[in-house]
Design a protein around this motif. Structure first.
Motif, mmCIF file in Angstrom:
data_model
loop_
_atom_site.group_PDB
_atom_site.id
_atom_site.type_symbol
_atom_site.label_atom_id
_atom_site.label_comp_id
_atom_site.label_asym_id
_atom_site.label_seq_id
_atom_site.Cartn_x
_atom_site.Cartn_y
_atom_site.Cartn_z
ATOM 1 N N VAL A 4 10.067 7.655 -14.545
ATOM 2 C CA VAL A 4 9.433 6.307 -14.442
ATOM 3 C C VAL A 4 8.053 6.371 -15.072
ATOM 4 O O VAL A 4 7.730 5.563 -16.058
ATOM 5 C CB VAL A 4 9.628 5.902 -13.249
ATOM 6 N N GLU A 5 7.145 7.147 -14.596
ATOM 7 C CA GLU A 5 5.780 7.215 -15.049
ATOM 8 C C GLU A 5 5.825 7.749 -16.638
ATOM 9 O O GLU A 5 4.914 7.204 -17.314
ATOM 10 C CB GLU A 5 4.909 8.067 -14.092
ATOM 11 N N ILE B 220 4.871 6.017 -22.381
ATOM 12 C CA ILE B 220 5.363 5.611 -23.739
ATOM 13 C C ILE B 220 5.374 4.181 -24.000
ATOM 14 O O ILE B 220 4.819 3.714 -25.003
ATOM 15 C CB ILE B 220 6.617 6.330 -24.086
ATOM 16 N N ILE B 221 6.043 3.379 -23.167
ATOM 17 C CA ILE B 221 6.236 1.982 -23.391
ATOM 18 C C ILE B 221 4.529 1.228 -23.464
ATOM 19 O O ILE B 221 4.540 0.515 -24.351
ATOM 20 C CB ILE B 221 6.864 1.282 -22.245
ATOM 21 N N SER B 222 3.779 1.674 -22.677
ATOM 22 C CA SER B 222 2.374 1.047 -22.814
ATOM 23 C C SER B 222 1.582 0.873 -23.964
ATOM 24 O O SER B 222 1.109 -0.023 -24.154
ATOM 25 C CB SER B 222 1.590 1.614 -21.737
ATOM 26 N N SER B 223 2.102 1.855 -24.935
ATOM 27 C CA SER B 223 1.464 1.965 -26.127
ATOM 28 C C SER B 223 2.480 1.464 -27.617
ATOM 29 O O SER B 223 2.228 1.097 -28.759
ATOM 30 C CB SER B 223 0.944 3.415 -26.570
ATOM 31 N N VAL C 199 11.033 -0.132 -15.506
ATOM 32 C CA VAL C 199 11.340 -0.191 -17.070
ATOM 33 C C VAL C 199 11.077 -1.701 -17.451
ATOM 34 O O VAL C 199 10.174 -2.106 -18.561
ATOM 35 C CB VAL C 199 12.543 0.476 -17.667
ATOM 36 N N ALA C 200 11.661 -2.536 -16.787
ATOM 37 C CA ALA C 200 11.888 -3.938 -16.901
ATOM 38 C C ALA C 200 10.165 -4.523 -16.825
ATOM 39 O O ALA C 200 9.780 -5.274 -17.708
ATOM 40 C CB ALA C 200 12.612 -4.949 -16.219
ATOM 41 N N LEU C 201 9.444 -4.071 -15.843
ATOM 42 C CA LEU C 201 8.188 -4.664 -15.575
ATOM 43 C C LEU C 201 7.233 -3.936 -16.545
ATOM 44 O O LEU C 201 6.223 -4.696 -16.889
ATOM 45 C CB LEU C 201 7.874 -4.299 -14.035
ATOM 46 N N ALA C 202 7.349 -2.716 -17.024
ATOM 47 C CA ALA C 202 6.696 -2.144 -18.024
ATOM 48 C C ALA C 202 6.713 -2.914 -19.410
ATOM 49 O O ALA C 202 5.563 -3.105 -20.142
ATOM 50 C CB ALA C 202 6.955 -0.629 -18.053
ATOM 51 N N ALA D 186 17.511 -10.527 -15.535
ATOM 52 C CA ALA D 186 17.838 -11.563 -14.819
ATOM 53 C C ALA D 186 17.790 -11.363 -13.270
ATOM 54 O O ALA D 186 17.227 -12.222 -12.543
ATOM 55 C CB ALA D 186 19.108 -12.285 -15.096
ATOM 56 N N LYS D 187 18.289 -10.371 -12.769
ATOM 57 C CA LYS D 187 18.046 -10.028 -11.433
ATOM 58 C C LYS D 187 16.760 -9.827 -10.865
ATOM 59 O O LYS D 187 16.280 -10.303 -9.870
ATOM 60 C CB LYS D 187 18.779 -8.671 -11.260
ATOM 61 N N PHE D 188 15.893 -9.481 -12.046
ATOM 62 C CA PHE D 188 14.476 -9.184 -11.505
ATOM 63 C C PHE D 188 13.511 -10.401 -11.713
ATOM 64 O O PHE D 188 12.188 -10.415 -11.747
ATOM 65 C CB PHE D 188 13.944 -7.983 -11.992
#
Length: 399
Positions: A304-305, A310-313, A338-341, A363-365
């Motif tokens: 997750v980390e 990777i997603i952050s940039s 992942v969705a939150l990131a 949708a669930k989150f």
């Protein structure tokens, strides 16, 4: 890809055929359990009405194999729900052709809305809709002056109600929803802002071979989680216990890893369970220590980390497929993180969810408003990501 849209037409007093994707889930009592697809088409429908067009709507619903299927897949409850949403009567005509339909269209006034019956009712007579029967496409085209295709969910199929009508009418244009899908998914594939990150998940590598191959040519990183990751881990020599593995795809996974040249990221660890069960005992295991009697059901905290880093940039992200069994609370965290990131980098980055289970997870989150685009077509978005030409889009006239 420059396509004509509904904005390019003069709709005043025109009979406007609108192919929508109202293939919504129905409960046993016939009520609609999720009206997302109806809501997604409202901008196009309301625009047609506002411009003084006569909106003639049609869609498929379910699969029609028997006469019994017709009883449980009528568009009537959909027409009733649409009427509530637009606060205006929607005349429902319970046939797909014939005098009753033609007369009802002839009686329409500017701004009226009519919906006719499930296009796949025609499949009981030689698969005429699904096989793009020429006579049926010509007949439906004859009912209107112009055609607006707003059904991305069927864009990967050459049916009479999209390709057939387009071939037999003077103007065939995209609605706002179809335009959005072309702009976001097509734009990400053709000219993404970089870094471009693709996130893939779901159960099987075999479902996404061509997606992976295509995205490896375009993306800067491809993050792989979910059940499909274990075939790649097996290809790297890890023992994966009772995890889902496609043994006949291990060699292919090796080839893809070689082709990727470091682009594919699998992470470091998984959350395991003793059984595929919401109440099973769970553990966090590094890839090299998955016991023989456990199965991986989510990505682990170190993975997750890494994925979040990777997603952050990223400047463009396409996500297709959950990272674990998100339907079970014990195994939802990877998909949720992942969705939150992705929600975190919006709106500074373009974030696209490729329909299907990923859209269900968002949708669930309760994160729908935190994405640039959530596709309405699972199968269509998958084929689009494979780099295929979608017949329903190809049939829309060029600008």
């Amino acid at each position: 890809m420059a396509k004509k849209t509904v904005r390019d037409l003069n709709l005043k007093d025109k009979k406007v055929l609108v192919r929508v994707d109202f293939n919504v889930p129905l409960a046993k009592d016939g009520s609609i359990t999720d009206d997302t697809r109806i809501v997604a088409a409202l901008p196009t429908i309301e625009y047609v009405i506002a411009q003084g067009g006569k909106a003639i709507l049609f869609s498929h619903l379910g699969r029609i194999k028997t006469e019994e299927d017709k009883a449980t897949n009528s568009m009537k409850p959909v027409a009733e729900r649409l009427s509530q949403l637009i606060n205006k009567p929607v005349k429902f005509v319970g046939v797909t052709r014939g005098k009753a339909l033609e007369d009802a269209i002839a009686e329409m006034k500017s701004g009226d809305v009519l919906m006719f019956e499930n296009t796949r009712f025609e499949d009981l007579d030689g698969n005429k809709e699904s096989k793009n029967n020429d006579e049926l496409g010509k007949y439906w085209a004859s009912l209107g002056d112009v055609f607006v295709n707003d059904a991305f969910g069927t864009a990967h199929r050459a049916h009479a109600s999209n390709v057939g009508i387009s071939a037999n009418i003077k103007e065939a244009v995209a609605g706002f929803l179809l335009e959005k899908e072309i702009n976001f998914i097509g734009g990400a594939l053709e000219n993404p802002k970089r870094p471009f990150v693709a996130i893939l998940g779901g159960a099987k590598v075999s479902d996404k071979i061509e997606v992976i191959q295509n995205l490896l040519k375009i993306a800067d990183k491809v993050l792989i989680g979910g059940g499909m990751a274990f075939t790649f881990l097996k290809a790297q020599g890890f023992e994966v216990g009772k995890s889902l593995v496609e043994l006949d795809k291990v060699d292919l996974a090796k080839e893809l890893l070689e082709q990727a040249n470091g682009k594919i990221e699998l992470g470091f660890d998984v959350v395991t369970g003793k059984a595929f069960d919401a109440n099973t005992e769970t553990n966090v295991r590094d890839f090299d220590s998955i016991p023989a009697d456990e199965m991986g059901l989510d990505i682990g905290p170190k993975t997750v980390e890494r994925f979040k880093e990777i997603i952050s940039s990223a400047q463009t992200v396409v996500w297709n497929g959950p990272q674990g069994v998100f339907e079970m609370e014990k195994f939802e965290n990877g998909t949720k993180q992942v969705a939150l990131a992705l929600a975190e980098i919006f709106p500074n980055a373009t974030t696209i969810v490729g329909g299907g289970d990923s859209a269900a997870a968002v949708a669930k989150f309760d994160l729908e408003s935190k994405f640039s685009h959530i596709s309405t077509g699972g199968g269509a978005s998958l084929e689009y990501l494979e780099g295929k030409v979608l017949p329903g889009i190809a049939a829309v006239h060029e600008a």
